[in-house]
Design a protein around this motif. Sequence first.
Motif, PDB file in Angstrom:
ATOM      1  N   ALA A  15      -5.395   2.406   4.903  1.00  0.00           N
ATOM      2  CA  ALA A  15      -5.221   1.765   6.213  1.00  0.00           C
ATOM      3  C   ALA A  15      -6.501   1.036   6.590  1.00  0.00           C
ATOM      4  N   ARG A  16      -6.429  -0.285   6.653  1.00  0.00           N
ATOM      5  CA  ARG A  16      -7.616  -1.036   7.060  1.00  0.00           C
ATOM      6  C   ARG A  16      -7.743  -0.987   8.577  1.00  0.00           C
ATOM      7  N   HIS A  17      -8.984  -0.879   9.044  1.00  0.00           N
ATOM      8  CA  HIS A  17      -9.216  -0.880  10.491  1.00  0.00           C
ATOM      9  C   HIS A  17      -8.620  -2.131  11.127  1.00  0.00           C
ATOM     10  N   ALA A  18      -8.334  -2.040  12.410  1.00  0.00           N
ATOM     11  CA  ALA A  18      -7.746  -3.162  13.138  1.00  0.00           C
ATOM     12  C   ALA A  18      -8.820  -4.176  13.538  1.00  0.00           C
ATOM     13  N   GLU A  19      -8.405  -5.161  14.292  1.00  0.00           N
ATOM     14  CA  GLU A  19      -9.227  -6.339  14.589  1.00  0.00           C
ATOM     15  C   GLU A  19     -10.535  -6.017  15.320  1.00  0.00           C
ATOM     16  N   THR A  20     -11.603  -6.729  14.915  1.00  0.00           N
ATOM     17  CA  THR A  20     -12.876  -6.733  15.639  1.00  0.00           C
ATOM     18  C   THR A  20     -13.237  -8.189  15.944  1.00  0.00           C
ATOM     19  N   VAL A  45      -2.511   1.329  17.426  1.00  0.00           N
ATOM     20  CA  VAL A  45      -1.407   2.143  17.941  1.00  0.00           C
ATOM     21  C   VAL A  45      -0.118   1.804  17.180  1.00  0.00           C
ATOM     22  N   GLU A  46       0.120   0.522  16.953  1.00  0.00           N
ATOM     23  CA  GLU A  46       1.316   0.110  16.219  1.00  0.00           C
ATOM     24  C   GLU A  46       1.266   0.594  14.770  1.00  0.00           C
ATOM     25  N   LEU A  47       0.085   0.585  14.180  1.00  0.00           N
ATOM     26  CA  LEU A  47      -0.067   1.126  12.832  1.00  0.00           C
ATOM     27  C   LEU A  47       0.354   2.594  12.807  1.00  0.00           C
ATOM     28  N   GLY A  48      -0.051   3.341  13.844  1.00  0.00           N
ATOM     29  CA  GLY A  48       0.345   4.743  13.938  1.00  0.00           C
ATOM     30  C   GLY A  48       1.855   4.914  13.980  1.00  0.00           C
ATOM     31  N   LYS A  49       2.532   4.032  14.695  1.00  0.00           N
ATOM     32  CA  LYS A  49       3.989   4.098  14.738  1.00  0.00           C
ATOM     33  C   LYS A  49       4.585   3.812  13.364  1.00  0.00           C
ATOM     34  N   ARG A  50       3.957   2.896  12.629  1.00  0.00           N
ATOM     35  CA  ARG A  50       4.455   2.524  11.305  1.00  0.00           C
ATOM     36  C   ARG A  50       4.424   3.711  10.340  1.00  0.00           C
ATOM     37  N   ILE A  51       3.389   4.548  10.451  1.00  0.00           N
ATOM     38  CA  ILE A  51       3.252   5.667   9.519  1.00  0.00           C
ATOM     39  C   ILE A  51       3.730   6.988  10.116  1.00  0.00           C
ATOM     40  N   ASP A  52       4.276   6.932  11.317  1.00  0.00           N
ATOM     41  CA  ASP A  52       4.807   8.148  11.928  1.00  0.00           C
ATOM     42  C   ASP A  52       5.926   8.716  11.042  1.00  0.00           C
ATOM     43  N   GLY A  53       5.865   9.982  10.776  1.00  0.00           N
ATOM     44  CA  GLY A  53       6.856  10.599   9.905  1.00  0.00           C
ATOM     45  C   GLY A  53       6.333  10.870   8.508  1.00  0.00           C
ATOM     46  N   TYR A  54       5.248  10.158   8.122  1.00  0.00           N
ATOM     47  CA  TYR A  54       4.589  10.501   6.866  1.00  0.00           C
ATOM     48  C   TYR A  54       3.881  11.849   7.040  1.00  0.00           C
ATOM     49  N   ARG A  55       3.865  12.652   6.000  1.00  0.00           N
ATOM     50  CA  ARG A  55       3.114  13.899   6.029  1.00  0.00           C
ATOM     51  C   ARG A  55       1.896  13.743   5.136  1.00  0.00           C
ATOM     52  N   PHE A  56       0.719  13.891   5.730  1.00  0.00           N
ATOM     53  CA  PHE A  56      -0.521  13.738   4.966  1.00  0.00           C
ATOM     54  C   PHE A  56      -1.235  15.081   4.863  1.00  0.00           C
ATOM     55  N   ASP A  57      -1.587  15.427   3.641  1.00  0.00           N
ATOM     56  CA  ASP A  57      -2.355  16.644   3.412  1.00  0.00           C
ATOM     57  C   ASP A  57      -3.827  16.446   3.739  1.00  0.00           C
ATOM     58  N   ARG A  58      -4.280  15.203   3.620  1.00  0.00           N
ATOM     59  CA  ARG A  58      -5.672  14.888   3.897  1.00  0.00           C
ATOM     60  C   ARG A  58      -5.743  13.578   4.655  1.00  0.00           C
ATOM     61  N   VAL A  59      -6.606  13.533   5.671  1.00  0.00           N
ATOM     62  CA  VAL A  59      -6.874  12.319   6.445  1.00  0.00           C
ATOM     63  C   VAL A  59      -8.371  12.069   6.332  1.00  0.00           C
ATOM     64  N   ILE A  60      -8.746  10.926   5.768  1.00  0.00           N
ATOM     65  CA  ILE A  60     -10.133  10.628   5.452  1.00  0.00           C
ATOM     66  C   ILE A  60     -10.497   9.282   6.062  1.00  0.00           C
ATOM     67  N   SER A  61     -11.729   9.155   6.546  1.00  0.00           N
ATOM     68  CA  SER A  61     -12.153   7.910   7.192  1.00  0.00           C
ATOM     69  C   SER A  61     -13.591   7.577   6.823  1.00  0.00           C
ATOM     70  N   VAL A 147      -6.308   7.086   4.022  1.00  0.00           N
ATOM     71  CA  VAL A 147      -7.720   6.708   4.039  1.00  0.00           C
ATOM     72  C   VAL A 147      -7.885   5.540   4.996  1.00  0.00           C
ATOM     73  N   PHE A 148      -8.705   5.703   6.019  1.00  0.00           N
ATOM     74  CA  PHE A 148      -8.995   4.634   6.983  1.00  0.00           C
ATOM     75  C   PHE A 148     -10.331   4.002   6.614  1.00  0.00           C
ATOM     76  N   LEU A 154     -11.622  -0.904   0.689  1.00  0.00           N
ATOM     77  CA  LEU A 154     -10.268  -0.458   0.350  1.00  0.00           C
ATOM     78  C   LEU A 154      -9.703  -1.275  -0.805  1.00  0.00           C
ATOM     79  N   THR A 155     -10.021  -2.559  -0.838  1.00  0.00           N
ATOM     80  CA  THR A 155      -9.601  -3.369  -1.978  1.00  0.00           C
ATOM     81  C   THR A 155     -10.228  -2.853  -3.263  1.00  0.00           C
ATOM     82  N   ALA A 156     -11.504  -2.483  -3.194  1.00  0.00           N
ATOM     83  CA  ALA A 156     -12.178  -1.913  -4.367  1.00  0.00           C
ATOM     84  C   ALA A 156     -11.476  -0.641  -4.831  1.00  0.00           C
ATOM     85  N   LEU A 157     -11.038   0.206  -3.881  1.00  0.00           N
ATOM     86  CA  LEU A 157     -10.311   1.417  -4.252  1.00  0.00           C
ATOM     87  C   LEU A 157      -9.028   1.071  -5.001  1.00  0.00           C
ATOM     88  N   ALA A 158      -8.310   0.090  -4.494  1.00  0.00           N
ATOM     89  CA  ALA A 158      -7.044  -0.287  -5.126  1.00  0.00           C
ATOM     90  C   ALA A 158      -7.262  -0.846  -6.525  1.00  0.00           C
TER      91      ALA A 158
END
Length: 207
Positions: A15-20, A45-61, A147-148, A154-158
């Motif tokens: 998940a890439r951070h939102a606009e700055t 907030v809209e990103l959160g709605k998009r992933i609502d319902g996913y179950r994550f074992d780990r949340v990393i930022s 991963v936030f 994030l592109t490097a990770l991919a």
Amino acid sequence: MSSEPDQRSQRIVLARHAETEWSITGQHTGRTDIPLTDAGRDAAVELGKRIDGYRFDRVISSPLVRARTTARLAGYDDPEIDDNLLEWDYGDYEGVTTADIRADRPGWELWTDGAPNGESPDEVTARADAAVEHAVGICESGCDAIVFGHGHMLTALAVRWIGLPIAHGKHFRISTGSIGILRWKRENRVLDLWNDRSHLTSAIDDI
């Protein structure tokens, strides 16, 4: 990483951070710790709605505020912090646009040339590999992580997830507030989704 079949059920959501303000102007934003815009906060907030319902074992930022705020507004108040998710250190190019860099250095490409007094592609490769292993390494069996982080990192990770040299990052576009998914197809690491902004009405502007 283990090649056991249950490990291959694993999924990593990026998940890439939102606009700055600097993402609007195209300025390279590495370690400068600037906040989200109001529109960015709404997008998180809209990103959160998009992933609502996913179950994550780990949340990393990433530790930077733009990533942590995106995580919080998406519904994850206390992510695990990984310094390897910090954005590329742009050194002398921090806050500078690509157009301005190329006015003095024609043909410059971050993915192959790096940044003076910042990080080289090889250094970013090492961090990306470490961040991937952090996201998946402690799971005894298949687990999902989100991963936030930041555009280039994030592109490097991919790119590294699918086994490509870091220079291939120049072929990947990643927008603010977007998500991607890394997972397995049998024994192969695959890119399952990329630059998805379907949760944002402004995504039509990117077509």
